[in-house]
Design a protein around this motif. Sequence first.
Motif, mmCIF file in Angstrom:
data_model
loop_
_atom_site.group_PDB
_atom_site.id
_atom_site.type_symbol
_atom_site.label_atom_id
_atom_site.label_comp_id
_atom_site.label_asym_id
_atom_site.label_seq_id
_atom_site.Cartn_x
_atom_site.Cartn_y
_atom_site.Cartn_z
ATOM 1 N N GLU A 187 -1.952 -19.982 -16.660
ATOM 2 C CA GLU A 187 -3.307 -19.660 -17.100
ATOM 3 C C GLU A 187 -4.142 -19.290 -15.891
ATOM 4 O OE1 GLU A 187 -4.406 -22.163 -20.945
ATOM 5 O OE2 GLU A 187 -4.330 -23.368 -19.125
ATOM 6 N N GLU A 188 -5.160 -18.491 -16.140
ATOM 7 C CA GLU A 188 -6.094 -18.188 -15.064
ATOM 8 C C GLU A 188 -6.760 -19.479 -14.629
ATOM 9 O OE1 GLU A 188 -8.752 -14.985 -15.961
ATOM 10 O OE2 GLU A 188 -7.155 -13.861 -16.950
ATOM 11 N N SER A 189 -7.201 -19.526 -13.408
ATOM 12 C CA SER A 189 -7.740 -20.768 -12.854
ATOM 13 C C SER A 189 -9.189 -21.015 -13.241
ATOM 14 C CB SER A 189 -7.609 -20.766 -11.329
ATOM 15 O OG SER A 189 -8.335 -19.678 -10.798
ATOM 16 N N GLY A 190 -9.685 -20.389 -14.285
ATOM 17 C CA GLY A 190 -11.070 -20.571 -14.718
ATOM 18 C C GLY A 190 -11.388 -22.011 -15.065
ATOM 19 N N ASP A 191 -12.307 -22.183 -15.960
ATOM 20 C CA ASP A 191 -12.722 -23.525 -16.370
ATOM 21 C C ASP A 191 -11.643 -24.165 -17.226
ATOM 22 O OD1 ASP A 191 -15.169 -23.251 -15.112
ATOM 23 O OD2 ASP A 191 -16.091 -22.344 -16.875
ATOM 24 N N ARG A 192 -10.949 -25.108 -16.650
ATOM 25 C CA ARG A 192 -9.972 -25.841 -17.446
ATOM 26 C C ARG A 192 -10.259 -27.323 -17.330
ATOM 27 N NH1 ARG A 192 -5.739 -23.382 -14.041
ATOM 28 N NH2 ARG A 192 -5.588 -24.742 -12.263
ATOM 29 N N PRO A 193 -9.876 -28.047 -18.360
ATOM 30 C CA PRO A 193 -10.124 -29.493 -18.350
ATOM 31 C C PRO A 193 -9.492 -30.146 -17.130
ATOM 32 C CG PRO A 193 -9.494 -28.748 -20.533
ATOM 33 C CD PRO A 193 -9.274 -27.586 -19.603
ATOM 34 N N PRO A 194 -10.024 -31.285 -16.702
ATOM 35 C CA PRO A 194 -9.634 -31.888 -15.428
ATOM 36 C C PRO A 194 -8.173 -32.293 -15.291
ATOM 37 C CG PRO A 194 -11.100 -33.343 -16.658
ATOM 38 C CD PRO A 194 -11.080 -32.037 -17.369
ATOM 39 N N ALA A 195 -7.504 -32.699 -16.335
ATOM 40 C CA ALA A 195 -6.115 -33.138 -16.212
ATOM 41 C C ALA A 195 -5.117 -31.981 -16.307
ATOM 42 C CB ALA A 195 -5.793 -34.186 -17.279
ATOM 43 N N CYS A 196 -5.591 -30.808 -16.695
ATOM 44 C CA CYS A 196 -4.691 -29.668 -16.899
ATOM 45 C C CYS A 196 -4.302 -29.027 -15.573
ATOM 46 C CB CYS A 196 -5.350 -28.634 -17.800
ATOM 47 S SG CYS A 196 -5.601 -29.212 -19.493
ATOM 48 N N VAL A 197 -3.053 -28.579 -15.496
ATOM 49 C CA VAL A 197 -2.551 -27.930 -14.289
ATOM 50 C C VAL A 197 -2.524 -26.417 -14.422
ATOM 51 C CG1 VAL A 197 -1.205 -29.933 -13.564
ATOM 52 C CG2 VAL A 197 -0.130 -28.174 -14.992
ATOM 53 N N GLY A 198 -2.826 -25.895 -15.619
ATOM 54 C CA GLY A 198 -2.896 -24.446 -15.797
ATOM 55 C C GLY A 198 -1.585 -23.778 -16.135
ATOM 56 N N VAL A 199 -0.599 -24.556 -16.535
ATOM 57 C CA VAL A 199 0.675 -23.991 -16.986
ATOM 58 C C VAL A 199 0.894 -24.465 -18.419
ATOM 59 C CG1 VAL A 199 3.183 -23.915 -16.648
ATOM 60 C CG2 VAL A 199 1.642 -23.976 -14.661
ATOM 61 N N LYS A 200 0.958 -23.500 -19.332
ATOM 62 C CA LYS A 200 1.199 -23.830 -20.741
ATOM 63 C C LYS A 200 2.690 -23.834 -21.012
ATOM 64 C CE LYS A 200 -2.903 -23.941 -22.751
ATOM 65 N NZ LYS A 200 -3.431 -25.105 -23.363
ATOM 66 N N GLN A 201 3.146 -24.882 -21.681
ATOM 67 C CA GLN A 201 4.515 -24.910 -22.181
ATOM 68 C C GLN A 201 4.464 -24.401 -23.613
ATOM 69 O OE1 GLN A 201 5.939 -28.951 -21.534
ATOM 70 N NE2 GLN A 201 6.850 -28.282 -19.610
ATOM 71 N N VAL A 202 5.373 -23.517 -23.950
ATOM 72 C CA VAL A 202 5.422 -22.938 -25.293
ATOM 73 C C VAL A 202 6.733 -23.351 -25.936
ATOM 74 C CG1 VAL A 202 5.336 -20.821 -26.669
ATOM 75 C CG2 VAL A 202 4.044 -20.975 -24.498
ATOM 76 N N TRP A 203 6.600 -24.085 -27.033
ATOM 77 C CA TRP A 203 7.738 -24.575 -27.795
ATOM 78 C C TRP A 203 7.842 -23.764 -29.078
ATOM 79 C CZ3 TRP A 203 10.461 -29.081 -26.225
ATOM 80 C CH2 TRP A 203 9.903 -29.769 -25.156
ATOM 81 N N ARG A 204 9.075 -23.548 -29.551
ATOM 82 C CA ARG A 204 9.261 -22.743 -30.756
ATOM 83 C C ARG A 204 10.362 -23.326 -31.626
ATOM 84 N NH1 ARG A 204 9.589 -16.387 -32.129
ATOM 85 N NH2 ARG A 204 7.534 -16.379 -31.216
ATOM 86 N N LYS A 205 10.123 -23.200 -32.918
ATOM 87 C CA LYS A 205 11.133 -23.537 -33.912
ATOM 88 C C LYS A 205 11.219 -22.351 -34.862
ATOM 89 C CE LYS A 205 12.728 -27.501 -36.448
ATOM 90 N NZ LYS A 205 12.431 -28.884 -36.803
ATOM 91 N N GLU A 206 12.418 -21.858 -35.066
ATOM 92 C CA GLU A 206 12.641 -20.704 -35.940
ATOM 93 C C GLU A 206 12.883 -21.154 -37.372
ATOM 94 O OE1 GLU A 206 12.520 -17.471 -34.885
ATOM 95 O OE2 GLU A 206 12.302 -17.965 -32.751
ATOM 96 N N GLN A 207 12.551 -20.278 -38.310
ATOM 97 C CA GLN A 207 12.825 -20.516 -39.717
ATOM 98 C C GLN A 207 14.306 -20.848 -39.886
ATOM 99 O OE1 GLN A 207 12.389 -21.284 -43.025
ATOM 100 N NE2 GLN A 207 11.053 -19.554 -43.474
ATOM 101 N N PRO A 208 14.618 -21.965 -40.541
ATOM 102 C CA PRO A 208 16.049 -22.328 -40.696
ATOM 103 C C PRO A 208 16.796 -21.350 -41.609
ATOM 104 C CG PRO A 208 14.573 -24.096 -41.493
ATOM 105 C CD PRO A 208 13.721 -22.952 -41.080
#
Length: 177
Positions: free
Chosen positions: A156-177
């Motif tokens: 993520e861009e280093s803009g205004d982010r909450p204090p505990a956030c490091v700015g890297v989003k983890q993206v999890w996915r589950k596909e239609q069975p």
Amino acid sequence: METPAEFFARDEFSLTRWQPVDAGAVQAAVSGSGAHLADWVPWAVGGYTDEDAAAFLRLTHENWETGRAYEWAIRVDGSLAGAVGVMTRDGGVEIGYWLAREFTGRGLVTRAVSLLVSDAFRRGAGYVEIRHDEANVRSGAVPARLGFSLVRKESEESGDRPPACVGVKQVWRKEQP
């Protein structure tokens, strides 16, 4: 995809579509959870007012009516425990959630998300994604428990982010069975 139900019930909790009368409860739940939420979500940083709650509820109504997102209050014995939402994406959905501090550690979000994942697939979603800041380990435990796969990390861009956030989003996915 069809519109989801406005109400889901399980023995230990219910999901109810947000209503304007929920403004006081959402304001109290967010304000009462202070840093617990503000560490992770920008809308809780610096406090949460009655006006913030009213604006949130107007937006949830508008999103529901347009099909952009569907959001519910998580309730335990009538008390507001948190929220969960399903946002429409191209070919699938994204689920987001939060809990008031006193309701954490009970598996509520995991059960609510499991219910909404099943419902999203029943309604025709091709996939479900969950995104969270890499440092928010508790939030990441939900998709891990539900059999999602970690598919990528996004800086993520280093803009205004909450204090505990490091700015890297983890993206999890589950596909239609």
